[in-house]
Design a protein around this motif. Sequence first.
Motif, PDB file in Angstrom:
ATOM      1  N   UNK A  96       0.832  -1.225   0.114  1.00  0.00           N
ATOM      2  CA  UNK A  96      -0.113   0.019   0.034  1.00  0.00           C
ATOM      3  C   UNK A  96       0.752   1.205  -0.114  1.00  0.00           C
ATOM      4  N   UNK A  97       0.468   2.255  -0.698  1.00  0.00           N
ATOM      5  CA  UNK A  97       1.126   3.561  -0.756  1.00  0.00           C
ATOM      6  C   UNK A  97       1.380   4.246   0.409  1.00  0.00           C
ATOM      7  N   UNK A  98       0.194   4.150   1.392  1.00  0.00           N
ATOM      8  CA  UNK A  98      -0.073   4.652   2.557  1.00  0.00           C
ATOM      9  C   UNK A  98       1.286   4.161   3.481  1.00  0.00           C
ATOM     10  N   UNK A  99       1.581   2.771   3.510  1.00  0.00           N
ATOM     11  CA  UNK A  99       2.746   2.410   3.913  1.00  0.00           C
ATOM     12  C   UNK A  99       4.201   2.885   3.234  1.00  0.00           C
ATOM     13  N   UNK A 100       4.192   2.579   2.186  1.00  0.00           N
ATOM     14  CA  UNK A 100       5.713   3.044   1.543  1.00  0.00           C
ATOM     15  C   UNK A 100       6.070   4.211   1.553  1.00  0.00           C
ATOM     16  N   UNK A 101       5.071   5.345   1.662  1.00  0.00           N
ATOM     17  CA  UNK A 101       5.647   6.609   1.636  1.00  0.00           C
ATOM     18  C   UNK A 101       6.061   6.812   3.046  1.00  0.00           C
ATOM     19  N   UNK A 102       5.856   5.951   4.090  1.00  0.00           N
ATOM     20  CA  UNK A 102       6.330   6.270   5.475  1.00  0.00           C
ATOM     21  C   UNK A 102       7.768   5.487   5.443  1.00  0.00           C
ATOM     22  N   UNK A 103       8.138   4.995   4.497  1.00  0.00           N
ATOM     23  CA  UNK A 103       9.302   4.138   4.752  1.00  0.00           C
ATOM     24  C   UNK A 103      10.618   4.824   4.134  1.00  0.00           C
ATOM     25  N   UNK A 104      11.908   4.586   4.626  1.00  0.00           N
ATOM     26  CA  UNK A 104      13.159   5.333   4.137  1.00  0.00           C
ATOM     27  C   UNK A 104      13.838   4.646   3.099  1.00  0.00           C
ATOM     28  N   UNK A 105      13.601   3.433   2.725  1.00  0.00           N
ATOM     29  CA  UNK A 105      13.871   2.704   1.808  1.00  0.00           C
ATOM     30  C   UNK A 105      12.931   1.638   1.144  1.00  0.00           C
ATOM     31  N   UNK A 106      11.934   2.058   0.713  1.00  0.00           N
ATOM     32  CA  UNK A 106      10.734   1.172   0.521  1.00  0.00           C
ATOM     33  C   UNK A 106      11.200   0.336  -0.948  1.00  0.00           C
ATOM     34  N   UNK A 107      12.027   0.581  -1.700  1.00  0.00           N
ATOM     35  CA  UNK A 107      12.366   0.039  -2.805  1.00  0.00           C
ATOM     36  C   UNK A 107      13.658  -0.772  -2.939  1.00  0.00           C
ATOM     37  N   UNK A 108      14.134  -0.898  -1.407  1.00  0.00           N
ATOM     38  CA  UNK A 108      15.358  -1.604  -1.101  1.00  0.00           C
ATOM     39  C   UNK A 108      16.738  -1.235  -2.167  1.00  0.00           C
ATOM     40  N   UNK A 109      16.778  -0.008  -2.176  1.00  0.00           N
ATOM     41  CA  UNK A 109      17.876   0.656  -3.099  1.00  0.00           C
ATOM     42  C   UNK A 109      19.328   0.427  -2.406  1.00  0.00           C
ATOM     43  N   UNK A 110      19.362   0.583  -0.927  1.00  0.00           N
ATOM     44  CA  UNK A 110      20.321   0.234  -0.332  1.00  0.00           C
ATOM     45  C   UNK A 110      20.884  -1.130  -0.258  1.00  0.00           C
ATOM     46  N   UNK A 111      22.022  -1.668  -0.254  1.00  0.00           N
ATOM     47  CA  UNK A 111      22.246  -2.962  -0.241  1.00  0.00           C
ATOM     48  C   UNK A 111      22.179  -3.561   1.197  1.00  0.00           C
ATOM     49  N   UNK A 112      21.101  -4.058   1.345  1.00  0.00           N
ATOM     50  CA  UNK A 112      20.915  -4.500   2.713  1.00  0.00           C
ATOM     51  C   UNK A 112      20.407  -5.938   2.560  1.00  0.00           C
ATOM     52  N   UNK A 113      20.334  -6.614   1.360  1.00  0.00           N
ATOM     53  CA  UNK A 113      19.671  -7.672   0.941  1.00  0.00           C
ATOM     54  C   UNK A 113      20.103  -8.201  -0.054  1.00  0.00           C
ATOM     55  N   UNK A 114      20.079  -9.640  -0.503  1.00  0.00           N
ATOM     56  CA  UNK A 114      20.599 -10.213  -1.660  1.00  0.00           C
ATOM     57  C   UNK A 114      19.911  -9.658  -3.115  1.00  0.00           C
ATOM     58  N   UNK A 115      20.363  -9.564  -4.247  1.00  0.00           N
ATOM     59  CA  UNK A 115      19.558  -9.059  -5.389  1.00  0.00           C
ATOM     60  C   UNK A 115      18.228  -9.632  -5.672  1.00  0.00           C
ATOM     61  N   UNK A 116      18.238 -11.193  -5.283  1.00  0.00           N
ATOM     62  CA  UNK A 116      16.842 -11.967  -5.286  1.00  0.00           C
ATOM     63  C   UNK A 116      15.925 -11.774  -4.353  1.00  0.00           C
ATOM     64  N   UNK A 117      16.131 -10.639  -3.429  1.00  0.00           N
ATOM     65  CA  UNK A 117      15.326 -10.086  -2.407  1.00  0.00           C
ATOM     66  C   UNK A 117      15.070  -8.812  -2.280  1.00  0.00           C
ATOM     67  N   UNK A 118      15.715  -8.170  -3.359  1.00  0.00           N
ATOM     68  CA  UNK A 118      15.438  -6.479  -3.678  1.00  0.00           C
ATOM     69  C   UNK A 118      14.057  -6.527  -4.356  1.00  0.00           C
ATOM     70  N   UNK A 119      13.001  -6.617  -3.501  1.00  0.00           N
ATOM     71  CA  UNK A 119      11.734  -6.556  -4.180  1.00  0.00           C
ATOM     72  C   UNK A 119      10.657  -6.180  -2.844  1.00  0.00           C
ATOM     73  N   UNK A 120       9.511  -5.925  -3.079  1.00  0.00           N
ATOM     74  CA  UNK A 120       8.573  -5.132  -2.301  1.00  0.00           C
ATOM     75  C   UNK A 120       8.352  -6.212  -0.993  1.00  0.00           C
ATOM     76  N   UNK A 121       8.589  -7.427  -1.103  1.00  0.00           N
ATOM     77  CA  UNK A 121       8.737  -8.335   0.039  1.00  0.00           C
ATOM     78  C   UNK A 121       9.821  -8.690   0.763  1.00  0.00           C
ATOM     79  N   UNK A 122      10.871  -8.257  -0.039  1.00  0.00           N
ATOM     80  CA  UNK A 122      12.222  -8.681   0.562  1.00  0.00           C
ATOM     81  C   UNK A 122      12.563 -10.004   0.780  1.00  0.00           C
ATOM     82  N   UNK A 123      12.181 -10.799  -0.050  1.00  0.00           N
ATOM     83  CA  UNK A 123      12.241 -12.406  -0.004  1.00  0.00           C
ATOM     84  C   UNK A 123      12.098 -13.018  -1.221  1.00  0.00           C
TER      85      UNK A 123
END
Length: 218
Positions: A96-123
Amino acid sequence: MTTTSPTDSTAPVAPATGKRRDFLTLLTVAAGGAGMAAFSWPFLDSLRPGDAGSARPPIDVDVSKLPPGQQITVVWHGSPVFITHRTPEALARLQQAALTTRLRDPSSGTVQQPPYAANWHRSIVPAYGVVVGICTHLGCVPTYSPAPDPTTPVANWPGGYACPCHGSKFDLAGRVFIGAPAPYNLPVPPYAMPTPTTIRIGENPPGKDFDFSTIQQI
């Protein structure tokens, strides 16, 4: 006759206990809806960047009996890993946009996950979240608070993780809220799913490559 005073250096020393081993064993117990109590994690150095994840043997976790909405915590190389079975309702809220606009890095742009988890659910699959349960602020362990609750200090709390140490908040994908002292999303370790209900932590999926030491911060 020779006596030994209480401060005599020759007095016998009590043997070390197995508290550290017992402590790690306790952490493998299912956390359920209550999550884990917060404390500064004493094994941070084992997962800091520079310690190559590829050199660690993987562990398999059977999630076939993990109910939707519940979480278990396992220990991987001295650090807690949260495995969450997310409900369809929770997954809908993550988009929901109501949540993602409240997040610092909603699209996982910073490398804190593998490329295969760089999605909206991070998994790998949306239903199961896998994150290292260490707040990226000062290393406390966030608590699992999955249910939406309008009465919490965070307005319109959508469910996720709350760090009691200094107030950092993360959603159920481990994405940090704007204004939290934690600078980054919770890390996602390298993992694979050799079966639909087996999560293998510490091994990338076939044909994928990710070195955990390349993450920005833990």
